[in-house]
Write a protein that holds these residues in place. Structure first.
Motif, PDB file in Angstrom:
ATOM      1  N   GLN A   1       0.837  -1.175   0.000  1.00  0.00           N
ATOM      2  CA  GLN A   1       0.000   0.000   0.000  1.00  0.00           C
ATOM      3  C   GLN A   1       0.886   1.243   0.000  1.00  0.00           C
ATOM      4  O   GLN A   1       2.036   1.203   0.410  1.00  0.00           O
ATOM      5  CB  GLN A   1      -0.921   0.019   1.221  1.00  0.00           C
ATOM      6  N   VAL A   2       0.303   2.339  -0.464  1.00  0.00           N
ATOM      7  CA  VAL A   2       1.047   3.596  -0.519  1.00  0.00           C
ATOM      8  C   VAL A   2       1.337   4.098   0.896  1.00  0.00           C
ATOM      9  O   VAL A   2       0.454   4.147   1.748  1.00  0.00           O
ATOM     10  CB  VAL A   2       0.255   4.660  -1.296  1.00  0.00           C
ATOM     11  N   GLN A   3       2.596   4.424   1.132  1.00  0.00           N
ATOM     12  CA  GLN A   3       2.982   5.039   2.402  1.00  0.00           C
ATOM     13  C   GLN A   3       3.874   6.241   2.137  1.00  0.00           C
ATOM     14  O   GLN A   3       4.772   6.170   1.295  1.00  0.00           O
ATOM     15  CB  GLN A   3       3.712   4.042   3.303  1.00  0.00           C
ATOM     16  N   LEU A   4       3.620   7.305   2.874  1.00  0.00           N
ATOM     17  CA  LEU A   4       4.432   8.515   2.830  1.00  0.00           C
ATOM     18  C   LEU A   4       4.762   8.881   4.266  1.00  0.00           C
ATOM     19  O   LEU A   4       3.859   9.081   5.078  1.00  0.00           O
ATOM     20  CB  LEU A   4       3.668   9.657   2.149  1.00  0.00           C
ATOM     21  N   VAL A   5       6.046   8.941   4.576  1.00  0.00           N
ATOM     22  CA  VAL A   5       6.471   9.181   5.948  1.00  0.00           C
ATOM     23  C   VAL A   5       7.388  10.400   5.994  1.00  0.00           C
ATOM     24  O   VAL A   5       8.508  10.361   5.475  1.00  0.00           O
ATOM     25  CB  VAL A   5       7.183   7.953   6.537  1.00  0.00           C
ATOM     26  N   GLU A   6       6.885  11.469   6.614  1.00  0.00           N
ATOM     27  CA  GLU A   6       7.672  12.692   6.742  1.00  0.00           C
ATOM     28  C   GLU A   6       8.553  12.655   7.978  1.00  0.00           C
ATOM     29  O   GLU A   6       8.226  11.999   8.974  1.00  0.00           O
ATOM     30  CB  GLU A   6       6.764  13.926   6.845  1.00  0.00           C
ATOM     31  N   SER A   7       9.638  13.388   7.902  1.00  0.00           N
ATOM     32  CA  SER A   7      10.521  13.560   9.054  1.00  0.00           C
ATOM     33  C   SER A   7      11.288  14.872   8.891  1.00  0.00           C
ATOM     34  O   SER A   7      11.269  15.474   7.822  1.00  0.00           O
ATOM     35  CB  SER A   7      11.503  12.389   9.166  1.00  0.00           C
TER      36      SER A   7
ATOM     37  N   LEU B   1      13.111  18.981   5.517  1.00  0.00           N
ATOM     38  CA  LEU B   1      12.127  17.930   5.679  1.00  0.00           C
ATOM     39  C   LEU B   1      12.366  16.848   4.639  1.00  0.00           C
ATOM     40  O   LEU B   1      12.792  17.127   3.521  1.00  0.00           O
ATOM     41  CB  LEU B   1      10.715  18.488   5.520  1.00  0.00           C
ATOM     42  N   SER B   2      12.062  15.624   5.032  1.00  0.00           N
ATOM     43  CA  SER B   2      12.153  14.482   4.131  1.00  0.00           C
ATOM     44  C   SER B   2      10.820  13.751   4.105  1.00  0.00           C
ATOM     45  O   SER B   2      10.106  13.727   5.115  1.00  0.00           O
ATOM     46  CB  SER B   2      13.243  13.514   4.573  1.00  0.00           C
ATOM     47  N   CYS B   3      10.514  13.155   2.977  1.00  0.00           N
ATOM     48  CA  CYS B   3       9.319  12.323   2.848  1.00  0.00           C
ATOM     49  C   CYS B   3       9.722  11.049   2.121  1.00  0.00           C
ATOM     50  O   CYS B   3      10.064  11.088   0.933  1.00  0.00           O
ATOM     51  CB  CYS B   3       8.237  13.058   2.097  1.00  0.00           C
ATOM     52  N   ALA B   4       9.719   9.946   2.851  1.00  0.00           N
ATOM     53  CA  ALA B   4      10.069   8.648   2.283  1.00  0.00           C
ATOM     54  C   ALA B   4       8.809   7.966   1.764  1.00  0.00           C
ATOM     55  O   ALA B   4       7.837   7.808   2.509  1.00  0.00           O
ATOM     56  CB  ALA B   4      10.748   7.794   3.332  1.00  0.00           C
TER      57      ALA B   4
ATOM     58  N   LYS C   1      16.216   6.947  -4.057  1.00  0.00           N
ATOM     59  CA  LYS C   1      15.900   6.730  -2.640  1.00  0.00           C
ATOM     60  C   LYS C   1      14.410   6.851  -2.353  1.00  0.00           C
ATOM     61  O   LYS C   1      13.991   6.769  -1.197  1.00  0.00           O
ATOM     62  CB  LYS C   1      16.672   7.732  -1.775  1.00  0.00           C
ATOM     63  N   ASN C   2      13.606   7.090  -3.390  1.00  0.00           N
ATOM     64  CA  ASN C   2      12.154   7.246  -3.203  1.00  0.00           C
ATOM     65  C   ASN C   2      11.838   8.300  -2.146  1.00  0.00           C
ATOM     66  O   ASN C   2      10.967   8.100  -1.279  1.00  0.00           O
ATOM     67  CB  ASN C   2      11.502   5.918  -2.807  1.00  0.00           C
ATOM     68  N   THR C   3      12.537   9.415  -2.224  1.00  0.00           N
ATOM     69  CA  THR C   3      12.400  10.441  -1.193  1.00  0.00           C
ATOM     70  C   THR C   3      12.296  11.825  -1.835  1.00  0.00           C
ATOM     71  O   THR C   3      13.009  12.113  -2.798  1.00  0.00           O
ATOM     72  CB  THR C   3      13.603  10.404  -0.236  1.00  0.00           C
ATOM     73  N   VAL C   4      11.422  12.632  -1.269  1.00  0.00           N
ATOM     74  CA  VAL C   4      11.298  14.030  -1.659  1.00  0.00           C
ATOM     75  C   VAL C   4      11.678  14.889  -0.453  1.00  0.00           C
ATOM     76  O   VAL C   4      11.400  14.521   0.698  1.00  0.00           O
ATOM     77  CB  VAL C   4       9.887  14.364  -2.181  1.00  0.00           C
ATOM     78  N   TYR C   5      12.317  16.000  -0.725  1.00  0.00           N
ATOM     79  CA  TYR C   5      12.842  16.864   0.329  1.00  0.00           C
ATOM     80  C   TYR C   5      12.253  18.268   0.222  1.00  0.00           C
ATOM     81  O   TYR C   5      11.838  18.707  -0.848  1.00  0.00           O
ATOM     82  CB  TYR C   5      14.360  16.969   0.232  1.00  0.00           C
ATOM     83  N   LEU C   6      12.257  18.956   1.336  1.00  0.00           N
ATOM     84  CA  LEU C   6      11.928  20.379   1.343  1.00  0.00           C
ATOM     85  C   LEU C   6      12.962  21.089   2.206  1.00  0.00           C
ATOM     86  O   LEU C   6      12.974  20.928   3.430  1.00  0.00           O
ATOM     87  CB  LEU C   6      10.520  20.641   1.880  1.00  0.00           C
ATOM     88  N   GLN C   7      13.853  21.810   1.556  1.00  0.00           N
ATOM     89  CA  GLN C   7      14.843  22.609   2.271  1.00  0.00           C
ATOM     90  C   GLN C   7      14.225  23.966   2.565  1.00  0.00           C
ATOM     91  O   GLN C   7      13.789  24.669   1.648  1.00  0.00           O
ATOM     92  CB  GLN C   7      16.103  22.783   1.430  1.00  0.00           C
ATOM     93  N   MET C   8      14.179  24.317   3.835  1.00  0.00           N
ATOM     94  CA  MET C   8      13.535  25.559   4.259  1.00  0.00           C
ATOM     95  C   MET C   8      14.579  26.453   4.921  1.00  0.00           C
ATOM     96  O   MET C   8      15.143  26.086   5.957  1.00  0.00           O
ATOM     97  CB  MET C   8      12.396  25.251   5.236  1.00  0.00           C
ATOM     98  N   ASN C   9      14.832  27.574   4.303  1.00  0.00           N
ATOM     99  CA  ASN C   9      15.794  28.553   4.822  1.00  0.00           C
ATOM    100  C   ASN C   9      15.079  29.845   5.199  1.00  0.00           C
ATOM    101  O   ASN C   9      13.939  30.079   4.796  1.00  0.00           O
ATOM    102  CB  ASN C   9      16.860  28.839   3.775  1.00  0.00           C
TER     103      ASN C   9
ATOM    104  N   CYS D   1       3.542  15.723   3.049  1.00  0.00           N
ATOM    105  CA  CYS D   1       3.809  15.432   1.647  1.00  0.00           C
ATOM    106  C   CYS D   1       2.608  14.695   1.063  1.00  0.00           C
ATOM    107  O   CYS D   1       1.827  14.074   1.777  1.00  0.00           O
ATOM    108  CB  CYS D   1       5.106  14.663   1.450  1.00  0.00           C
ATOM    109  N   ARG D   2       2.499  14.827  -0.220  1.00  0.00           N
ATOM    110  CA  ARG D   2       1.356  14.271  -0.929  1.00  0.00           C
ATOM    111  C   ARG D   2       1.828  13.746  -2.271  1.00  0.00           C
ATOM    112  O   ARG D   2       2.651  14.378  -2.929  1.00  0.00           O
ATOM    113  CB  ARG D   2       0.307  15.362  -1.160  1.00  0.00           C
ATOM    114  N   ARG D   3       1.282  12.619  -2.680  1.00  0.00           N
ATOM    115  CA  ARG D   3       1.580  12.128  -4.011  1.00  0.00           C
ATOM    116  C   ARG D   3       0.811  12.970  -5.009  1.00  0.00           C
ATOM    117  O   ARG D   3      -0.423  13.096  -4.907  1.00  0.00           O
ATOM    118  CB  ARG D   3       1.205  10.660  -4.157  1.00  0.00           C
ATOM    119  N   SER D   4       1.521  13.577  -5.904  1.00  0.00           N
ATOM    120  CA  SER D   4       1.000  14.501  -6.920  1.00  0.00           C
ATOM    121  C   SER D   4       0.280  15.667  -6.238  1.00  0.00           C
ATOM    122  O   SER D   4       0.552  15.994  -5.085  1.00  0.00           O
ATOM    123  CB  SER D   4       0.113  13.773  -7.929  1.00  0.00           C
ATOM    124  N   ARG D   5      -0.669  16.316  -6.956  1.00  0.00           N
ATOM    125  CA  ARG D   5      -1.425  17.427  -6.355  1.00  0.00           C
ATOM    126  C   ARG D   5      -2.900  17.110  -6.247  1.00  0.00           C
ATOM    127  O   ARG D   5      -3.684  17.933  -5.769  1.00  0.00           O
ATOM    128  CB  ARG D   5      -1.245  18.693  -7.206  1.00  0.00           C
TER     129      ARG D   5
END
Length: 115
Positions: A1-7, A20-23, A76-84, A96-100
């Motif tokens: 099943q689809v899983q998205l795990v933020e950290s 932020l990371s989303c695996a 790595k099947n991961t999306v990131y968000l660098q926040m400065n 995080c969300r798959r697509s919009r």
């Protein structure tokens, strides 16, 4: 099943940075664009950033342009968000969300920007 795990969320002072990371798992990650959303207390959830499936196209909310950067590592099947240059108004739960347009969301990670 689809899983998205933020950290990667946490407490940071104004002007600071977080990444932020989303695996992702349970689907072919490289076939989908990915998004980051956020929801502040008492406000609606809003789109923060989007990245295409190949990573060659990105889109940002006006409020974060020039401060946040979305990226992905398809190996790595991961999306990131660098926040400065974080501001108190960036305080929110980030998802995080798959697509919009999908119903696949992560559980969220809290970001608090405060001195």
């Amino acid at each position: 099943q689809v899983q998205l795990v933020e950290s990667g969320g946490g407490l940071v002072q104004p002007g600071g940075s977080l990444r932020l990371s989303c695996a992702a798992s349970g689907f072919t990650f490289s076939n989908y664009g990915m998004s980051w959303y956020r929801q502040a207390p008492g406000k609606e959830r809003e789109l923060v950033a989007f990245i295409s499936k190949t990573g060659d196209s990105t889109d940002y909310a006006d409020s974060v342009k020039g401060r946040f950067t979305i990226s992905r590592d398809n190996a790595k099947n991961t999306v990131y968000l660098q926040m400065n240059s974080l501001k108190p108004e960036d305080t929110a739960v980030y998802y995080c969300r798959r697509s919009r347009i999908s119903n696949y969301w992560g559980q969220g990670t809290q970001v608090i920007v405060s001195s």
